[in-house]
Design a protein around this motif. Structure first.
Motif, PDB file in Angstrom:
ATOM      1  N   CYS A  97       0.814  -1.216   0.000  1.00 38.76           N
ATOM      2  CA  CYS A  97       0.000   0.000   0.000  1.00 38.76           C
ATOM      3  C   CYS A  97       0.847   1.266   0.000  1.00 38.76           C
ATOM      4  O   CYS A  97       0.363   2.329   0.363  1.00 38.76           O
TER       5      CYS A  97
ATOM      6  N   LYS B 159      -3.561   4.820   4.338  1.00 30.54           N
ATOM      7  CA  LYS B 159      -3.089   4.131   3.130  1.00 30.54           C
ATOM      8  C   LYS B 159      -3.534   2.665   3.138  1.00 30.54           C
ATOM      9  O   LYS B 159      -3.931   2.131   2.102  1.00 30.54           O
TER      10      LYS B 159
ATOM     11  N   HIS C 106      -7.311   2.545   2.381  1.00 29.76           N
ATOM     12  CA  HIS C 106      -7.559   2.739   0.948  1.00 29.76           C
ATOM     13  C   HIS C 106      -7.155   1.504   0.151  1.00 29.76           C
ATOM     14  O   HIS C 106      -7.862   1.105  -0.781  1.00 29.76           O
ATOM     15  N   TYR C 107      -6.036   0.899   0.511  1.00 32.34           N
ATOM     16  CA  TYR C 107      -5.576  -0.301  -0.184  1.00 32.34           C
ATOM     17  C   TYR C 107      -6.600  -1.431  -0.029  1.00 32.34           C
ATOM     18  O   TYR C 107      -6.971  -2.088  -0.997  1.00 32.34           O
TER      19      TYR C 107
ATOM     20  N   ALA D 246      -9.810  -1.157   0.722  1.00 31.42           N
ATOM     21  CA  ALA D 246     -11.043  -0.801   0.008  1.00 31.42           C
ATOM     22  C   ALA D 246     -10.886  -1.054  -1.491  1.00 31.42           C
ATOM     23  O   ALA D 246     -11.804  -1.565  -2.139  1.00 31.42           O
ATOM     24  N   LYS D 247      -9.730  -0.717  -2.046  1.00 29.21           N
ATOM     25  CA  LYS D 247      -9.485  -0.955  -3.473  1.00 29.21           C
ATOM     26  C   LYS D 247      -9.463  -2.446  -3.778  1.00 29.21           C
ATOM     27  O   LYS D 247     -10.032  -2.891  -4.775  1.00 29.21           O
ATOM     28  N   GLN D 248      -8.827  -3.238  -2.904  1.00 32.12           N
ATOM     29  CA  GLN D 248      -8.797  -4.686  -3.106  1.00 32.12           C
ATOM     30  C   GLN D 248     -10.218  -5.267  -3.082  1.00 32.12           C
ATOM     31  O   GLN D 248     -10.563  -6.117  -3.891  1.00 32.12           O
ATOM     32  N   LYS D 249     -11.021  -4.771  -2.136  1.00 30.70           N
ATOM     33  CA  LYS D 249     -12.402  -5.252  -2.037  1.00 30.70           C
ATOM     34  C   LYS D 249     -13.190  -4.880  -3.297  1.00 30.70           C
ATOM     35  O   LYS D 249     -13.910  -5.693  -3.853  1.00 30.70           O
ATOM     36  N   GLN D 250     -13.010  -3.644  -3.747  1.00 29.37           N
ATOM     37  CA  GLN D 250     -13.693  -3.191  -4.955  1.00 29.37           C
ATOM     38  C   GLN D 250     -13.269  -4.016  -6.167  1.00 29.37           C
ATOM     39  O   GLN D 250     -14.099  -4.422  -6.989  1.00 29.37           O
ATOM     40  N   ASP D 251     -11.969  -4.282  -6.286  1.00 28.51           N
ATOM     41  CA  ASP D 251     -11.459  -5.096  -7.402  1.00 28.51           C
ATOM     42  C   ASP D 251     -12.063  -6.498  -7.376  1.00 28.51           C
ATOM     43  O   ASP D 251     -12.377  -7.062  -8.424  1.00 28.51           O
TER      44      ASP D 251
END
Length: 102
Positions: A42, A86, A89-90, A92-97
């Motif tokens: 991250c 950080k 956010h990392y 959340a991005k992984q979950k979204q992906d």
């Protein structure tokens, strides 16, 4: 991991997921948090990584870390806050992906 490291990582998991739903907390385990910090997935700065590892895995206070780094405790608190953001956010991005991929 030792039992103490697992307990500390579990605390970090809760801290990281404060702004997320309970299902987000379930998706993160101790090894994931440790791996995220250690492998710098991250984009943590060296200071942020040192501060987070020192607080959550070595049970150091912000004042102890400040002495080591030659900074004041407010600067350490900022690095902790920035590092946790950080990680948030990392994650959340992984979950979204993962949601997009399914």
């Amino acid at each position: 991991f030792s039992p103490a490291a697992v307990a500390v990582a579990a605390c970090l998991s809760v801290c990281v997921c404060v702004s997320y739903s309970p299902s987000d907390i379930d998706a993160i385990d101790c090894a994931d948090i440790s791996c995220i910090i250690s492998s710098n997935q991250c984009q943590l700065s060296e200071d942020e990584r040192f501060v987070l590892k020192s607080i959550y895995f070595h049970d150091m206070t912000q004042n102890e870390i400040a002495e080591i780094l030659g900074l004041n405790s407010t600067a350490i608190g900022k690095r902790k806050h920035d590092g946790l953001n950080k990680i948030r956010h990392y994650i959340a991005k992984q979950k979204q992906d993962r949601l997009v991929a399914t």
